[in-house]
Design a protein around this motif. Structure first.
Motif, mmCIF file in Angstrom:
data_model
loop_
_atom_site.group_PDB
_atom_site.id
_atom_site.type_symbol
_atom_site.label_atom_id
_atom_site.label_comp_id
_atom_site.label_asym_id
_atom_site.label_seq_id
_atom_site.Cartn_x
_atom_site.Cartn_y
_atom_site.Cartn_z
ATOM 1 N N ASP A 255 -42.146 40.633 56.341
ATOM 2 C CA ASP A 255 -43.459 40.969 56.911
ATOM 3 C C ASP A 255 -44.600 40.168 56.286
ATOM 4 O O ASP A 255 -45.750 40.328 56.698
ATOM 5 N N ARG B 6 -55.769 52.241 62.508
ATOM 6 C CA ARG B 6 -57.154 51.842 62.813
ATOM 7 C C ARG B 6 -58.150 52.903 62.372
ATOM 8 O O ARG B 6 -59.224 52.576 61.844
ATOM 9 N N GLY C 36 -50.305 52.335 65.264
ATOM 10 C CA GLY C 36 -51.380 51.348 65.200
ATOM 11 C C GLY C 36 -52.759 51.981 65.286
ATOM 12 O O GLY C 36 -53.712 51.540 64.616
ATOM 13 N N LYS D 203 -50.622 38.930 54.025
ATOM 14 C CA LYS D 203 -51.340 39.667 55.068
ATOM 15 C C LYS D 203 -52.242 40.740 54.469
ATOM 16 O O LYS D 203 -53.325 41.018 54.994
ATOM 17 N N ASN E 115 -51.122 45.431 61.023
ATOM 18 C CA ASN E 115 -51.628 45.002 62.339
ATOM 19 C C ASN E 115 -52.187 46.200 63.106
ATOM 20 O O ASN E 115 -51.640 46.598 64.141
ATOM 21 N N THR F 134 -54.175 48.638 65.577
ATOM 22 C CA THR F 134 -54.658 48.482 66.945
ATOM 23 C C THR F 134 -56.175 48.379 66.943
ATOM 24 O O THR F 134 -56.852 49.049 66.168
ATOM 25 N N LYS F 135 -56.704 47.548 67.809
ATOM 26 C CA LYS F 135 -58.161 47.436 67.905
ATOM 27 C C LYS F 135 -58.733 48.694 68.559
ATOM 28 O O LYS F 135 -58.185 49.202 69.531
ATOM 29 N N GLN G 152 -45.754 47.654 59.554
ATOM 30 C CA GLN G 152 -46.303 46.743 60.556
ATOM 31 C C GLN G 152 -47.626 47.255 61.111
ATOM 32 O O GLN G 152 -48.567 46.477 61.333
#
Length: 341
Positions: A192, A230, A226, A197, A298, A300-301, A294
């Protein structure tokens, strides 16, 4: 003529008995049949077929190492013998011994640990499924030494005992089992690109793992992860910063389980009380799987600051941006709860 016949006959008899003697001298001693009883044989990493043959002879499985060496070569399996423990029988033919050394017949047990278990529950599951003393697992976990933990774990195993299915052999002790779990985490972290990151997100790897553990604990479904991530980032990055106010962290600090904190719970002075203190708790609250990691890397917007699991039975989670929307979702949760949902 008679002399010649006698001489030829003598040579024929001598040749026959010579052949029989030579055959017996070349053919190694071997048992016949399937054998009896049971004996555990361990093939160690790096052992050759010759080494295995000698082990089998020493343990009384085959009559001679040579017989087994011939049988395994004849079966074309000299290079396919794999490390592990095997249940064999005493005094069995070499050919039958080769059959029992099939890798699929190794003595082993698959132990599955699901995502989101706290370390205390992980250790309890390991002890239960392997039959090894819980106290030994706890001692190894508390020390953290020699397990291969990454530097950013700061010697703490919580969050880094990766949940997966593991093949456990009888000779593996708690330290070896937990090391395998940390190794699996390190493989996932490398896959990952966790450290790079995390740096790009402005966080340490340890903070990302803490976020991932909260995501794992708070998400009803993979599709929610996700968005939950956020919400965490939006709260951490807001101006002024907002408290996370996560029941999962509070319950972890209290060593309790539940989805709804009481007023008394909210008074806790534990550093995991994110209703009381700003920022992330000191470390992970569970062992997250790759999906949660993950999601932490990463998110979610979105502009959400709240989420509520409005239906705990069906694991339905809804997200809100404003406090008014949050109160509506909370009211929906109360209605479902009263209706048994």
């Amino acid at each position: 003529m008679l002399a010649i016949i006698v001489l030829v006959g003598g040579l024929g008899a001598g040749g026959y008995f010579g052949y029989m003697w030579l055959r017996d001298a070349i053919t190694p001693d071997d048992y016949t049949g399937l054998g009896s009883g049971q004996v555990q044989v361990e093939i160690k990493d790096g052992q050759s077929a010759t080494d295995v043959a000698q082990t089998l002879q020493d343990q009384g499985v085959v009559k001679s190492a040579k017989a087994f060496a011939n049988a395994v070569a004849s079966a074309g399996k000299s290079s396919s013998l794999q490390p592990g423990e095997y249940t064999m029988r005493k005094q069995m033919s070499a050919a039958e011994a080769v059959k029992l050394l099939d890798p699929d017949k190794r003595v082993r047990e698959n132990v599955t640990l699901k995502e989101g278990l706290r370390l205390s529950d992980t250790l309890a599951q390991l002890a239960k499924q392997t039959g090894k003393p819980l106290k030994e697992f706890q001692q190894v976990a508390k020390s953290g030494k020699g397990l291969g933990l990454p530097p950013y774990a700061k010697g703490k195993l919580e969050g880094y005992a990766f949940p997966a299915t593991y093949e456990i052999t009888p000779k593996m002790g708690p330290a070896e089992i937990l090391t395998a779990m940390v190794d699996r985490f390190n493989q996932t972290a490398n896959k990952d690109d966790l450290q790079e990151k995390a740096k790009a997100l402005g966080h340490t790897s340890h903070e990302i793992m803490t976020i991932a553990s909260i995501v794992q604990a708070e998400s009803g479904n993979k599709s929610d992860m996700g968005k939950v991530a956020r919400v965490i980032y939006n709260r951490l990055d807001s101006t002024p910063p907002r408290k996370l106010e996560m029941d999962s962290t509070l319950m972890y600090g209290l060593n309790k389980y539940g989805v709804e904190a009481s007023n008394a719970d909210l008074e806790s002075t534990s550093p995991y009380n994110t209703y009381k203190y700003l920022g992330l708790p000191p470390g992970p609250i569970a062992n997250p799987g790759d999906d949660a990691i993950q999601a932490a890397l990463n998110p979610t917007k979105g502009s959400w600051f709240f989420f509520v699991t409005t239906d705990t039975k069906r694991r339905i989670t809804k997200f809100a941006t404003t406090e008014a929307e949050f109160l509506q979702l909370k009211a929906e949760y109360e209605r479902n709860k009263a209706a048994g949902g």
